[in-house]
Scaffold this active site. Structure first.
Site, mmCIF file in Angstrom:
data_model
loop_
_atom_site.group_PDB
_atom_site.id
_atom_site.type_symbol
_atom_site.label_atom_id
_atom_site.label_comp_id
_atom_site.label_asym_id
_atom_site.label_seq_id
_atom_site.Cartn_x
_atom_site.Cartn_y
_atom_site.Cartn_z
ATOM 1 C CE LYS A 51 0.801 -7.523 3.714
ATOM 2 N NZ LYS A 51 0.531 -5.678 3.716
ATOM 3 N NE ARG A 251 -1.270 0.868 3.298
ATOM 4 C CZ ARG A 251 -0.926 -0.458 3.462
ATOM 5 N NH1 ARG A 251 -0.794 -0.536 4.118
ATOM 6 N NH2 ARG A 251 -1.710 -0.991 2.795
#
Ligand code: ZN
Length: 266
Positions: A51, A251
């Site tokens: 990323k 998360r």
């Protein structure tokens, strides 16, 4: 949320707009680069690892190579505009950098970890990453080995850990585990066929590379692009059970309790 395929697409947009171009003016709006001036520098290459976005630059004399590194995390983005066009990507206070060439401008919004490092030291930024799902070095067996090295970790957390494999975010994590029928809290040691799991993640990212709508179902219609992600309380597309959502580590995880049953003895 940006995942490996979104980052790959962003690198491609920057590549098309900037590669080979001379930067006429740079405008950094982050403290650590406030005095940096890239005027006269040339853009050699735009690429990504996992990323992380890497914009490789050469100084006006062609002697020094530097890499402008950025990370999109949850909310960052780059947009490019033709010179003179209105910038429509977001509010001005979100802008972290603008790079102007003769024909275009690339504007980075809400970027994270914006740093400039000598290109031969890029590894200090991305060297810890596991095999890149969309990189030339993709290695499913190597990724599975890294996952397997922490047998007590839940499979959901292991898939998000970029040191194991680089490019999976929360969307693909949830979808891959649904497609394989795996309860997200299952310890890695109890998960069969890790190579098959990372290979599936690879196929899903590859299928979405080059487009901005992420889908695992084959449909690009709004509301039909996922099996479980973002579908709390909606009926499972396979069995009709209401999809669950819960916090997992820092998360959220979506799963179908019927299609992804908790193993008996966990
Ligand atoms: Zn189901």
């Amino acid at each position: 949320m940006p995942e490996g395929d979104t980052v790959w697409n962003t690198a491609e947009v920057l590549r098309r707009a900037l590669t080979g171009e001379r930067i006429d003016r740079s405008d950094f709006r982050v403290p650590q680069l406030a005095t940096t001036d890239l005027a006269g520098w040339r853009v050699l290459e735009s690429t990504c690892r996992g990323k992380h976005l890497l914009l490789r630059l050469s100084d006006p004399d062609g002697e020094r190579r530097m890499t402008l590194h950025s990370h999109l995390r949850m909310d960052g983005m780059w947009r490019t505009y033709p010179a003179g066009a209105r910038w429509t990507g977001g509010s001005g206070h979100l802008i972290r950098v603008a790079l102007h060439t003769a024909g275009a401008v690339a504007v980075g919004y809400h970027l994270h970890d914006l740093t400039l490092v000598p290109t031969d030291r890029e590894e200090t930024l991305v060297g810890h990453l596991g095999p890149d799902l969309l990189g030339p070095d993709w290695d499913p067996a190597g990724a599975a080995r890294r996952v397997a090295a922490h047998p007590a970790t839940s499979i959901a957390e292991a898939l998000l850990d970029q040191r194991n494999l680089a490019g999976i975010g929360n969307f693909y994590k949830c979808e891959v585990l649904f497609l394989r029928g795996i309860w997200p809290w299952t310890p890695v040691a109890r998960v069969p066929d890790l190579v098959g799991i990372v290979a599936l993640a690879h196929r899903l990212l590859l299928a979405n590379k080059g487009r901005w709508t992420q889908s695992t179902t084959g449909s690009l219609h709004r509301g039909q692009t996922s099996y479980v992600y973002g579908r709390r309380a909606a009926p499972c597309r396979r069995c009709g059970t209401a999809i669950h959502k819960a916090d997992q580590a820092d998360r959220v995880t979506y799963w179908c309790p019927t299609c992804q049953p908790r193993p008996d003895d966990t």
